[in-house]
Design a protein around this motif. Structure first.
Motif, PDB file in Angstrom:
ATOM      1  N   PRO A  53       5.233  -5.336 -12.300  1.00 17.59           N
ATOM      2  CA  PRO A  53       4.976  -6.378 -10.706  1.00 17.59           C
ATOM      3  C   PRO A  53       3.570  -6.511 -10.205  1.00 17.59           C
ATOM      4  CG  PRO A  53       7.177  -5.985 -10.680  1.00 17.59           C
ATOM      5  CD  PRO A  53       6.528  -5.248 -11.135  1.00 17.59           C
ATOM      6  N   GLU A  54       2.531  -7.026 -10.387  1.00 19.68           N
ATOM      7  CA  GLU A  54       1.198  -7.044 -10.086  1.00 19.68           C
ATOM      8  C   GLU A  54       1.413  -7.111  -8.249  1.00 19.68           C
ATOM      9  OE1 GLU A  54      -1.455  -6.160 -12.340  1.00 19.68           O
ATOM     10  OE2 GLU A  54      -0.483  -7.017 -14.034  1.00 19.68           O
ATOM     11  N   GLY A  55       0.165  -6.763  -7.958  1.00 24.46           N
ATOM     12  CA  GLY A  55      -0.493  -7.253  -6.632  1.00 24.46           C
ATOM     13  C   GLY A  55       0.207  -6.490  -5.183  1.00 24.46           C
ATOM     14  N   LEU A  56       1.338  -5.056  -5.698  1.00 26.65           N
ATOM     15  CA  LEU A  56       1.258  -4.291  -4.632  1.00 26.65           C
ATOM     16  C   LEU A  56       0.689  -3.347  -3.909  1.00 26.65           C
ATOM     17  CD1 LEU A  56       5.195  -4.298  -6.045  1.00 26.65           C
ATOM     18  CD2 LEU A  56       4.560  -5.794  -5.188  1.00 26.65           C
ATOM     19  N   GLN A  57       0.070  -3.655  -4.617  1.00 24.89           N
ATOM     20  CA  GLN A  57      -1.166  -2.460  -4.279  1.00 24.89           C
ATOM     21  C   GLN A  57      -1.671  -3.404  -2.482  1.00 24.89           C
ATOM     22  OE1 GLN A  57      -1.948  -4.551  -6.515  1.00 24.89           O
ATOM     23  NE2 GLN A  57      -3.947  -3.896  -7.206  1.00 24.89           N
ATOM     24  N   TYR A  58      -1.811  -4.468  -2.182  1.00 23.40           N
ATOM     25  CA  TYR A  58      -2.205  -5.622  -1.637  1.00 23.40           C
ATOM     26  C   TYR A  58      -1.524  -6.286  -0.439  1.00 23.40           C
ATOM     27  CZ  TYR A  58      -6.778  -5.301  -4.185  1.00 23.40           C
ATOM     28  OH  TYR A  58      -7.836  -4.814  -4.865  1.00 23.40           O
ATOM     29  N   GLN A  59      -0.366  -6.305  -1.272  1.00 16.34           N
ATOM     30  CA  GLN A  59       0.159  -6.886  -0.157  1.00 16.34           C
ATOM     31  C   GLN A  59       2.342  -6.375  -0.780  1.00 16.34           C
ATOM     32  OE1 GLN A  59      -0.557  -8.780   2.122  1.00 16.34           O
ATOM     33  NE2 GLN A  59      -2.603  -8.810   1.830  1.00 16.34           N
ATOM     34  N   SER A  60       3.357  -6.659   0.222  1.00 16.64           N
ATOM     35  CA  SER A  60       4.519  -6.066   0.270  1.00 16.64           C
ATOM     36  C   SER A  60       5.539  -7.619  -1.027  1.00 16.64           C
ATOM     37  CB  SER A  60       5.722  -6.254   1.461  1.00 16.64           C
ATOM     38  OG  SER A  60       4.942  -7.669   2.422  1.00 16.64           O
ATOM     39  N   ILE A  61       5.983  -6.940  -1.365  1.00 15.22           N
ATOM     40  CA  ILE A  61       7.132  -7.935  -1.991  1.00 15.22           C
ATOM     41  C   ILE A  61       7.303  -8.596  -1.013  1.00 15.22           C
ATOM     42  CG2 ILE A  61       9.062  -8.363  -3.636  1.00 15.22           C
ATOM     43  CD1 ILE A  61       8.773  -5.068  -4.688  1.00 15.22           C
TER      44      ILE A  61
END
Length: 410
Positions: free
Chosen positions: A55-63
């Protein structure tokens, strides 16, 4: 006009106010919970089927943060995409791949390691032993905690950006689309999601399309008869493994047409798709996509969608022999301060709630780990900005999407 007279007769059951603890089913053109209350989906796509198969984006924000942003819009569903390759790896290696190894494979050692470190910094529940599938589970669990359904979608076979008629993932038997692997992948996932209470529905395959790099398939098998053969076989086995989940059937031409299905027309050699032939007819949903952003007439757009498959919602027309719920699981446009006002966006924003059809907009992602070889690639269609921090266009959200959610869910 037949369309308008049919719509005037839609009387929806009361919409359920919370995520169902039990399985969903269908009654005619409605999805309902165990209490008979209507469950209408209004949500967003969260990609997880590209090269890293995460799942994309987890380097920037938490689930938790990303799910809370979705929840703040009033949405009640996430279409979470995965690649068959992720399950192939489990079968071939005997175990799933760690997220660090998957990122290194996709991004290279230095960048993959750096992105991994950012992911675990923002998501302390993830670590060195966390596998890709466990991240999907973590997303589904957080969605459930926040009252959001998860619709699990098999987006592609080989983990990569989708979709093209020459990408080897287009049709059954294409270069990367091994049908037996697809079957076993769905057997695995149908069993796996039994432990995930947010997952009430599955999409068998995203955007089936002409396999233009394989002329033999185009000439011999790209047709409704082969569609029926493989989609029904897969649906049968999914239902055998997990009789609780709703099963979504997508159409041809990038899932823009399901024309012969509502009318039960001959698909070839006497083959017909008839709801009464399925013991699990109350678990079948139809899905369509649309990206006709050149539309200049809302009436024309609506007519095309209706005749392309949304007429399965029509309970008054004797020519419709298969009445099913129909949902638009993909549509979208650039998130800026003007595009949401054009004919395409405004027409769908009004029409889908009017016909009380569920929908899932493309896409929540503000950026991708990698897309078509470009790392940390910007997604201008993303509801969130590049760092997944806030809305890319508050105007498009507040004046467009929020109003669509409210109109859909009341």
């Amino acid at each position: 006009m037949r369309l308008l007279s049919a719509l005037a007769l839609f009387i929806a059951p009361r919409i359920a106010g919370a995520i169902s603890t039990g399985p969903l089913s269908t009654e005619g053109r409605w999805i309902v919970d165990s209490n008979g209350e209507n469950v209408t989906f209004a949500g967003v796509n969260w990609p997880g089927a590209a090269d890293a198969m995460l799942p994309e984006g987890l380097q920037y924000q938490s689930i938790e943060y990303i799910v809370s942003k979705i929840k703040s819009l009033g949405m009640n569903v996430v279409r979470l995409t995965f690649a068959t390759e992720m399950i192939d790896d489990i079968y071939e290696k005997g175990s799933d791949t760690s997220i660090e190894d998957s990122l290194v494979n996709a991004l290279g050692n230095d960048n993959g390691t750096a992105v991994y470190r950012e992911i675990v910094k923002h998501n302390s529940q993830l670590g060195g032993n966390t596998t890709r599938l466990q991240v999907f589970d973590a997303v589904a669990d957080e969605c459930y905690r926040q009252g959001i359904y998860v619709h699990l979608d098999n987006h592609i076979s080989k983990g990569m950006w989708c979709c093209d008629t020459n990408d080897g993932n287009s049709w059954f038997g294409d270069k990367y689309f091994d049908v037996e692997n697809w079957y076993r992948g769905w057997r695995y996932m149908a069993e796996h999601v039994k432990s995930l209470p947010a997952v009430k529905s599955v999409g068998m395959r995203n955007e089936l399309r002409s396999p233009d790099s394989n002329s033999d398939l185009v000439d011999k098998t790209y047709n409704w008869q082969y569609w029926y053969k493989h989609m029904v076989e897969n649906a049968n086995q999914i239902h055998d493994v997990n009789p609780d989940v709703l099963i979504y059937f997508s159409g041809l031409n990038y899932d823009t047409i399901l024309t012969p299905i509502p009318t039960g027309a001959d698909l070839g050699n006497g083959t017909k798709f008839l709801k009464d032939d399925f013991s699990y007819g109350d678990k079948i949903v139809l899905e369509l996509h649309n990206y006709d952003r050149t539309a200049t007439s809302c009436d024309d757009l609506k007519s095309g969608l209706w005749n392309g498959g949304f007429n399965a919602l029509d309970t008054t027309n004797s020519s419709i022999v298969n009445t099913f719920p129909v949902q638009m699981t993909e549509f979208g446009f650039p998130q800026d301060n003007t595009t949401y006002t054009d004919v395409y966006a405004s027409c769908l924003r009004e029409w889908l709630p009017e016909i009380q059809a569920g929908w899932m907009v493309w896409v929540i992602a503000g950026s991708y780990y990698i897309r078509e070889g470009v790392q940390d690639d910007e997604e201008l269609w993303g509801l969130l900005d590049h760092t997944w921090s806030d809305w890319r266009s508050p105007a498009a959200i507040n004046n467009g999407l929020k109003r669509m959610v409210e109109a859909t869910l009341g």
